[in-house]
Design an enzyme around this catalytic site. Structure first.
Site, PDB file in Angstrom:
ATOM      1  N   ASP A 189     -34.729 -67.513 -31.297  1.00  0.00           N
ATOM      2  CA  ASP A 189     -33.298 -67.277 -31.519  1.00  0.00           C
ATOM      3  C   ASP A 189     -32.861 -67.687 -32.926  1.00  0.00           C
ATOM      4  O   ASP A 189     -33.133 -68.799 -33.379  1.00  0.00           O
ATOM      5  CB  ASP A 189     -32.471 -68.075 -30.502  1.00  0.00           C
ATOM      6  CG  ASP A 189     -32.590 -67.484 -29.109  1.00  0.00           C
ATOM      7  OD1 ASP A 189     -33.459 -66.623 -28.883  1.00  0.00           O
ATOM      8  OD2 ASP A 189     -31.803 -67.905 -28.238  1.00  0.00           O
ATOM      9  N   GLY A 233     -40.988 -62.126 -29.745  1.00  0.00           N
ATOM     10  CA  GLY A 233     -42.036 -61.737 -30.687  1.00  0.00           C
ATOM     11  C   GLY A 233     -43.431 -62.180 -30.294  1.00  0.00           C
ATOM     12  O   GLY A 233     -44.342 -62.190 -31.117  1.00  0.00           O
ATOM     13  N   ASP A 262     -34.403 -59.517 -21.416  1.00  0.00           N
ATOM     14  CA  ASP A 262     -34.815 -60.825 -21.931  1.00  0.00           C
ATOM     15  C   ASP A 262     -35.794 -61.501 -20.958  1.00  0.00           C
ATOM     16  O   ASP A 262     -35.461 -61.726 -19.789  1.00  0.00           O
ATOM     17  CB  ASP A 262     -33.528 -61.654 -22.111  1.00  0.00           C
ATOM     18  CG  ASP A 262     -33.723 -62.863 -22.973  1.00  0.00           C
ATOM     19  OD1 ASP A 262     -34.870 -63.216 -23.270  1.00  0.00           O
ATOM     20  OD2 ASP A 262     -32.697 -63.475 -23.334  1.00  0.00           O
TER      21      ASP A 262
END
Ligand code: GLA
Length: 407
Positions: free
Chosen positions: A228, A207, A157
């Site tokens: 999210d 993205g 992440d």
């Protein structure tokens, strides 16, 4: 998560530099990696229900429940620990777990003993989104640690890598920032491959920067295509809409990831849960449940384990569905399946109890000619779709039909 929220404004500008002209050449594809994620990964992840509260016990309970509820038999395989398991590094740089996870190797062994696989979470920055230790400068060491524990899946992440590396090292140079980001993901992929253990590599950078164009070349097995997900219709429908146009980037071993499932969470109605699950299947999305498994209601279990819908998701051709057309608030999506079959999904995205104007299905717009017989995957009944047929769906509900021999 809170740290991430405060970061997000500062980095919004990054989201805009997706134009191909600004895309630096992606690194060359690397040879023969172990084959993982040949169909979209299925499993359960701790974040959507437990968030930062997740403990070792919750993970063991989730593994037990995956077996007891029949979800394992339905195809759910990975039990993924999201953020907040991390402790401190010792003098040698070795990362330790925090008190919530006393023994990660024992936990991995437990999950494996159930015939399941286990996933973990980190990021390329100094800190994760939740403010825990990230992998910056310790990529090879962390990858070896995961392999020594028996980890099968890594979600990586971006979060603090944006302000701490991209913006510090390349202020005002977005192309250079993007190169740094790609290099960071590439580095962790190489570190994972160097362990020799097959580990699914999941990119989480929301993205940005046309990730679908470069993620497969650096070994990404899936990549988030959105911010999210939240357990409400607005979030789920917005994500569905954002997926139009991405189908060509997905295929066996490399998938678009519109984020994890919220089925059974929040105040989603049964229709919304059905549509959410059906559309993730149409999108060949990873099916990572994120609900409270020990307290799952029977109707939620029935959705998550519908074998016909799972079969659409897991279809071996791996061709993601596309939006064929929209007519007012009603959308029609199709997905080509192995053996020449076709899945057709019709969604009523409107807020009225029933669609506010009559919807008539156009088979011509789907390239079909004459009546089409198939199975309604939510009622199990045989249905025949005809051209110009009036279809009335309750708000946010879906008609999902598999046509075995479309004409
Ligand atoms: C980000 C990710 C989420 C979750 C949290 C954990 O927000 O997008 O999926 O992993 O971080 O902190």
């Amino acid at each position: 998560m809170r740290i991430f929220a405060s970061l997000s404004l500062a980095v919004l500008a990054l989201a805009s530099f997706t134009a191909a002209s600004q895309t630096p050449a992606a690194p060359k594809a690397r040879p023969a990696a172990p084959k993982v994620a040949l169909t979209p990964p299925m499993g359960w992840n701790s974040w959507n229900f437990f968030a930062e509260k997740v403990t070792d016990k919750d993970i063991r309970d989730a593994a037990d429940q995956l077996v007891a509820t029949g979800m394992k038999d339905a195809g759910y395989t990975y039990i993924n620990i999201d953020d907040t398991w991390e402790g401190e590094r010792d003098a040698d740089g070795v990362l330790h777990t925090n008190a919530k996870f006393p023994d990660m190797k024992a936990l991995a062994d437990y999950v494996h003993s159930k015939g399941l696989k286990i996933g973990i979470y980190s990021g390329p920055g100094p800190k994760t989104c939740g403010g825990y230790a990230g992998s910056l400068g310790h990529e090879a060491q962390d990858a070896q640690l995961y392999a020594s524990w028996g980890i099968d899946y890594l979600k990586y992440d971006l979060c603090s890598f944006i302000p701490e590396v991209m913006q510090k090292q390349a202020p005002n140079d977005k192309a250079a920032q993007m190169r740094l980001m790609i290099a960071a993901y590439d580095k962790m992929d190489k570190a994972l491959k160097a362990t020799g253990r097959p580990i699914v590599f999941s990119l989480c950078q929301y993205g940005w920067d046309a990730v679908w164009e470069w993620a497969p070349a650096i070994g990404g097995n899936l990549w988030r295509t959105t911010g999210d997900v939240q357990p409400n219709w607005g979030s789920i429908y917005a994500i569905i809409s954002e997926q139009a146009g991405l189908a060509k980037y997905a295929g066996p071993g490399h998938w678009n990831d519109p984020d994890m499932l919220e089925v059974g969470n929040g105040k989603l109605t049964l229709a919304e849960n059905r549509t959410h699950f059906s559309m993730w299947a149409m999108l060949a999305a990873p099916l990572l449940a994120g609900n409270d498994l020990p307290n799952m209601k029977p109707e939620i279990k029935a959705i998550l384990t519908n074998p016909d819908v799972i079969a659409i998701d897991q279809d071996r051709l791996g061709k993601q569905g596309t939006r064929a057309y929209a007519d007012g608030e009603v959308e029609v999506w199709t997905r080509h399946l192995a053996g020449g079959a076709l899945a057709v999904a019709i969604i009523d995205a409107g807020a009225e109890r029933y669609s506010s104007h009559p919807f008539h299905l156009s088979l011509t717009k789907l390239g079909l000619h004459g009546p089409q017989t198939g199975k309604d995957l939510w009622t199990g009944k045989t249905v025949t779709l005809t051209d110009n047929q009036a279809i009335e769906l309750p708000t946010h509900d879906i008609l999902l039909v598999r046509i075995p021999a479309p004409k």
